[in-house]
Design a protein around this motif. Structure first.
Motif, PDB file in Angstrom:
ATOM      1  N   GLU A  95      43.491  59.988  49.762  1.00 39.38           N
ATOM      2  CA  GLU A  95      42.794  59.344  50.929  1.00 39.38           C
ATOM      3  C   GLU A  95      41.813  60.119  51.213  1.00 39.38           C
ATOM      4  OE1 GLU A  95      45.367  58.909  54.270  1.00 39.38           O
ATOM      5  OE2 GLU A  95      46.354  60.867  54.161  1.00 39.38           O
ATOM      6  N   ALA A  96      40.511  59.473  51.757  1.00 37.87           N
ATOM      7  CA  ALA A  96      39.484  60.108  52.380  1.00 37.87           C
ATOM      8  C   ALA A  96      39.703  60.256  53.897  1.00 37.87           C
ATOM      9  CB  ALA A  96      38.254  59.220  52.165  1.00 37.87           C
ATOM     10  N   VAL A  97      39.877  61.495  54.465  1.00 42.94           N
ATOM     11  CA  VAL A  97      40.236  61.681  55.790  1.00 42.94           C
ATOM     12  C   VAL A  97      38.685  62.327  56.477  1.00 42.94           C
ATOM     13  CG1 VAL A  97      41.383  62.873  57.618  1.00 42.94           C
ATOM     14  CG2 VAL A  97      42.391  62.062  55.500  1.00 42.94           C
ATOM     15  N   LEU A  98      38.390  61.637  57.887  1.00 42.93           N
ATOM     16  CA  LEU A  98      37.470  62.309  58.406  1.00 42.93           C
ATOM     17  C   LEU A  98      37.838  62.963  59.410  1.00 42.93           C
ATOM     18  CD1 LEU A  98      34.142  61.724  58.890  1.00 42.93           C
ATOM     19  CD2 LEU A  98      34.893  59.959  60.475  1.00 42.93           C
ATOM     20  N   ARG A  99      37.139  64.306  59.394  1.00 36.76           N
ATOM     21  CA  ARG A  99      37.929  65.398  60.379  1.00 36.76           C
ATOM     22  C   ARG A  99      36.706  66.348  60.659  1.00 36.76           C
ATOM     23  NH1 ARG A  99      42.495  68.548  57.254  1.00 36.76           N
ATOM     24  NH2 ARG A  99      43.750  66.559  57.655  1.00 36.76           N
TER      25      ARG A  99
END
Ligand SMILES: [Zn+2]
Length: 164
Positions: A95-99
């Motif tokens: 998954e692509a996670v924005l952090r």
């Protein structure tokens, strides 16, 4: 939790994936070693661009744009961004996670060496027919769209089949 969470120095030197020919599309990213569920695989890097510029690039067919916030997007169409080789799947293992304003690719489950790494591109339903999906997952709706929109796409496709 820190703003961003880079891979630990101890593991950074060990390549997590290689770019090889893919059965899904073009070239893909394949796990080189066992990757644990939740492990950070790579940062999805690129050029930070305002929404106005991003709209132009999307219209020109750039599939590598991520929304960062209300004002900025990230254009990952860049040679220094190996994460751009990850293909979409309707049954993804990453998954692509924005952090902290950065995009990270994380494993959603334990991965074996040789498995192709995929994530949900989360595309809008607009112009979905321009993005056929060949991920081969049993639940594949035939097009690259966000998981939440796939039932809608199935309904639209069923309707258009009935009209024929
Ligand atoms: Zn699919």
């Amino acid at each position: 939790m820190p703003d961003d969470c880079p891979p630990s120095p101890a593991t950074r030197s060990v390549a997590r994936f290689a770019v090889l020919d893919s059965g899904i599309h073009g070239r893909g990213a394949f796990a080189m070693r066992v990757v644990g569920s939740g492990e950070t695989i790579v940062e999805y890097t690129g050029e930070l661009i305002p929404k106005s510029e991003s709209a132009k690039r999307c219209a020109a067919g750039n599939p590598f744009i991520f929304a960062i916030d209300d004002q900025w997007d990230l254009d990952g169409d860049h040679p220094d961004n190996p994460a751009r080789f990850l293909n979409h799947s309707c049954s993804p293992n990453c998954e692509a996670v924005l952090r902290g304003g950065k995009v990270w690719i994380l494993a959603m489950r334990d991965l074996r060496p040789g498995e192709e790494l995929t994530f949900d591109y989360g595309y809008d339903i607009e112009d979905y027919r321009n993005h056929p999906c060949r991920c081969g997952a049993s639940g594949c709706c035939g097009y690259v769209v966000a998981e939440t929109l796939r039932d809608q796409v199935r309904e639209l496709e069923a309707k258009s089949t009935r009209r024929k």
